[in-house]
Design a protein around this motif. Structure first.
Motif, PDB file in Angstrom:
ATOM      1  N   ASN A   1       0.840  -1.205   0.000  1.00 28.21           N
ATOM      2  CA  ASN A   1       0.000   0.000   0.000  1.00 28.21           C
ATOM      3  C   ASN A   1       0.872   1.251   0.000  1.00 28.21           C
ATOM      4  N   ALA A   2       1.935   1.222   0.811  1.00 26.18           N
ATOM      5  CA  ALA A   2       2.798   2.406   0.906  1.00 26.18           C
ATOM      6  C   ALA A   2       3.480   2.684  -0.436  1.00 26.18           C
ATOM      7  N   VAL A   3       3.958   1.627  -1.082  1.00 23.64           N
ATOM      8  CA  VAL A   3       4.632   1.797  -2.386  1.00 23.64           C
ATOM      9  C   VAL A   3       3.653   2.373  -3.411  1.00 23.64           C
ATOM     10  N   VAL A   4       2.444   1.812  -3.438  1.00 18.66           N
ATOM     11  CA  VAL A   4       1.448   2.264  -4.414  1.00 18.66           C
ATOM     12  C   VAL A   4       1.073   3.721  -4.139  1.00 18.66           C
ATOM     13  N   ILE A   5       0.843   4.056  -2.873  1.00 19.06           N
ATOM     14  CA  ILE A   5       0.407   5.418  -2.524  1.00 19.06           C
ATOM     15  C   ILE A   5       1.508   6.431  -2.845  1.00 19.06           C
ATOM     16  N   ARG A   6       2.747   6.092  -2.516  1.00 19.61           N
ATOM     17  CA  ARG A   6       3.850   7.018  -2.836  1.00 19.61           C
ATOM     18  C   ARG A   6       3.934   7.230  -4.348  1.00 19.61           C
ATOM     19  N   ALA A   7       3.833   6.122  -5.102  1.00 25.36           N
ATOM     20  CA  ALA A   7       3.955   6.230  -6.564  1.00 25.36           C
ATOM     21  C   ALA A   7       2.832   7.085  -7.142  1.00 25.36           C
ATOM     22  N   ARG A   8       1.623   6.911  -6.606  1.00 28.34           N
ATOM     23  CA  ARG A   8       0.491   7.672  -7.159  1.00 28.34           C
ATOM     24  C   ARG A   8       0.612   9.144  -6.835  1.00 28.34           C
ATOM     25  N   PHE A   9       1.105   9.456  -5.643  1.00 27.46           N
ATOM     26  CA  PHE A   9       1.339  10.866  -5.311  1.00 27.46           C
ATOM     27  C   PHE A   9       2.368  11.470  -6.279  1.00 27.46           C
ATOM     28  N   VAL A  10       3.441  10.728  -6.518  1.00 25.65           N
ATOM     29  CA  VAL A  10       4.514  11.250  -7.381  1.00 25.65           C
ATOM     30  C   VAL A  10       3.966  11.491  -8.799  1.00 25.65           C
ATOM     31  N   THR A  11       3.144  10.552  -9.268  1.00 24.85           N
ATOM     32  CA  THR A  11       2.549  10.714 -10.600  1.00 24.85           C
ATOM     33  C   THR A  11       1.743  12.002 -10.699  1.00 24.85           C
ATOM     34  N   LEU A  12       1.124  12.405  -9.580  1.00 18.37           N
ATOM     35  CA  LEU A  12       0.306  13.632  -9.595  1.00 18.37           C
ATOM     36  C   LEU A  12       1.134  14.881  -9.270  1.00 18.37           C
ATOM     37  N   GLY A  13       2.447  14.735  -9.204  1.00 20.85           N
ATOM     38  CA  GLY A  13       3.309  15.907  -9.018  1.00 20.85           C
ATOM     39  C   GLY A  13       3.634  16.233  -7.579  1.00 20.85           C
ATOM     40  N   PHE A  14       3.248  15.358  -6.636  1.00 18.93           N
ATOM     41  CA  PHE A  14       3.603  15.573  -5.229  1.00 18.93           C
ATOM     42  C   PHE A  14       5.051  15.126  -4.999  1.00 18.93           C
ATOM     43  N   THR A  15       5.634  15.670  -3.928  1.00 16.19           N
ATOM     44  CA  THR A  15       6.975  15.215  -3.509  1.00 16.19           C
ATOM     45  C   THR A  15       6.822  14.480  -2.194  1.00 16.19           C
ATOM     46  N   ILE A  16       7.503  13.357  -2.068  1.00 18.68           N
ATOM     47  CA  ILE A  16       7.424  12.590  -0.816  1.00 18.68           C
ATOM     48  C   ILE A  16       8.386  13.211   0.205  1.00 18.68           C
ATOM     49  N   LEU A  17       7.870  13.482   1.400  1.00 18.67           N
ATOM     50  CA  LEU A  17       8.673  14.174   2.427  1.00 18.67           C
ATOM     51  C   LEU A  17       9.797  13.291   2.968  1.00 18.67           C
ATOM     52  N   SER A  18       9.505  12.009   3.160  1.00 20.50           N
ATOM     53  CA  SER A  18      10.526  11.131   3.756  1.00 20.50           C
ATOM     54  C   SER A  18      11.627  10.829   2.752  1.00 20.50           C
ATOM     55  N   GLN A  19      12.849  10.735   3.259  1.00 23.10           N
ATOM     56  CA  GLN A  19      13.989  10.358   2.417  1.00 23.10           C
ATOM     57  C   GLN A  19      13.808   8.901   1.974  1.00 23.10           C
ATOM     58  N   PRO A  20      14.356   8.541   0.817  1.00 18.53           N
ATOM     59  CA  PRO A  20      14.153   7.185   0.287  1.00 18.53           C
ATOM     60  C   PRO A  20      14.563   6.062   1.250  1.00 18.53           C
TER      61      PRO A  20
END
Ligand code: PLP
Length: 363
Positions: free
Chosen positions: A271-290
């Motif tokens: 779920n976390a991988v999918v949610i992060r990827a979908r946010f990125v696709t919509l132009g969001f930046t993930i706050l946590s470091q990889p």
């Protein structure tokens, strides 16, 4: 929409049978049926904590268990090293100060996890063993960051300070080996990855911690873990428990083990991988470091032109999709989406359709 899509990083959406369990007829909290429920909960929790030590469930939110850990293990004037990586780490500091402890702080940049080298050098520098305890957050819900507790464990053991871990939003979502890693007091709560309603907190306590607890002098009464242990031996809590939530937690833990620990971990990770990827696709930046991503909560910075607070409000009001905003210095700057509870791929897709429609229309 009748049933909102709850994507908070706790409380989380419940499976129907968990909700139904909380609506069962009231029972005697000093009787055999409650003792049975209590035993099932303790048995269900032990492998999740990775311990054979005492696991004590009691009526409280997670903060009460954090306070219980600090108040029972330390004495006023003692020095603890706090390693905050966000708001909940700051809360542990506030609790420690309220109980008269001296708090030394290891700072970490926002979005990062505790740097093992920085922690190691701080602990090595403490040759006189002034630091008697270390306060850690397993999973920091305010930044979507997870500390690598397996990696930090050896240096903490080598130093010898008593360790207190807030795993309120981490426990259950990934591997936790309290005994093998050597952590002393680990606390959590019912409303996160365990997927039950809020109201039950739990503390797992090592043998080494019990020795400290006997001699600690910080004031405690409601959260006296010695009292909790005494009553736990009878299958009871010291004070009147939230019986409905205990029953829901019993059901949630049965479901958890039916699904299987590894499958539950995989579900959160996925779920976390999918949610992060979908946010990125919509132009969001993930706050946590990889190298510091949480598996239970994703914190995302919206693209320029999208206001985080407005987005959260419109998702709630127009689409029935419930996300969280930022806290403290991150208020208005991020949105946070949980991966826990009874959500499926369809729910995630629906949520992101809503996020897309709003961000493309201009939030
Ligand atoms: N610690 C962490 C990491 C949390 O995420 C939370 C709640 O979100 C808490 C502590 C406090 O728990 P509660 O709100 O149940 O008191």
């Amino acid at each position: 929409m009748e049933k909102p899509l709850l994507f908070l990083p706790g409380p989380v959406a419940l499976a129907d049978d968990v909700s139904a369990a909380s609506a069962r007829p009231m029972i005697d909290h000093r009787g055999p049926l409650f003792a049975h429920v209590f035993a099932n909960i303790v048995d269900g929790l032990r492998p999740i904590f990775g311990t054979t030590s005492d696991v004590l469930p009691f009526g409280s939110s997670g903060t009460g268990a954090m306070e219980a850990a600090v108040a029972n293990c330390f004495s006023p004037g003692e020095t603890v090293l706090a390693c905050p990586v966000g708001i909940f780490g700051q809360r542990l500091i506030a609790i420690a100060k309220a109980h008269g402890l001296r708090v030394d702080v290891l700072d970490t940049p926002l979005g990062s996890a505790v740097d093992p080298n920085a922690l190691a050098s701080r602990l090595h520098a403490d040759r006189d063993r002034v630091i008697s305890g270390v306060l850690l957050t397993h999973n920091e819900t305010s930044t979507g960051v997870q500390n690598d507790l397996a990696r930090l464990a050896p240096m903490l053991r080598e130093h010898g300070a008593l360790t207190v871990v807030d795993s309120v939003s981490g426990l259950g979502a990934g591997e936790f080996r309290m005994d093998d890693w050597g952590y002393d007091v680990v606390v959590s709560a019912s409303q996160k990855a365990l997927a039950a309603p809020p109201g039950v907190a739990m503390a797992a306590v090592s043998e080494r911690a019990w020795q400290r607890i006997e001699h600690a002098r910080a004031p405690r009464f409601y959260f006296d873990l010695r009292m909790a242990r005494e009553y736990a031996r009878k299958g009871q809590t010291a004070w009147t428990p939230p019986i409905a939530t205990f029953r829901a937690l019993e059901c949630a833990l049965a479901r958890y083990h039916e699904e299987g620990m590894r499958n539950v971990w995989r579900r959160h990770e996925r779920n976390a991988v999918v949610i992060r990827a979908r946010f990125v696709t919509l132009g969001f930046t993930i706050l946590s470091q990889p190298d510091a991503h949480s598996v239970t909560v994703v914190a995302a910075v919206p693209p320029t032109g999208v206001d985080a607070t407005t987005l959260v409000q419109r998702l709630r009001d127009e689409c029935g999709v419930i996300l969280s905003g930022g806290q403290g210095e991150l208020a208005g700057k991020i949105v946070r989406m949980g991966t826990m509870g009874a959500i499926d791929d369809g729910d995630i897709a629906t949520a992101f359709d809503a996020i897309k429609s709003i961000t493309h229309g201009g939030a």
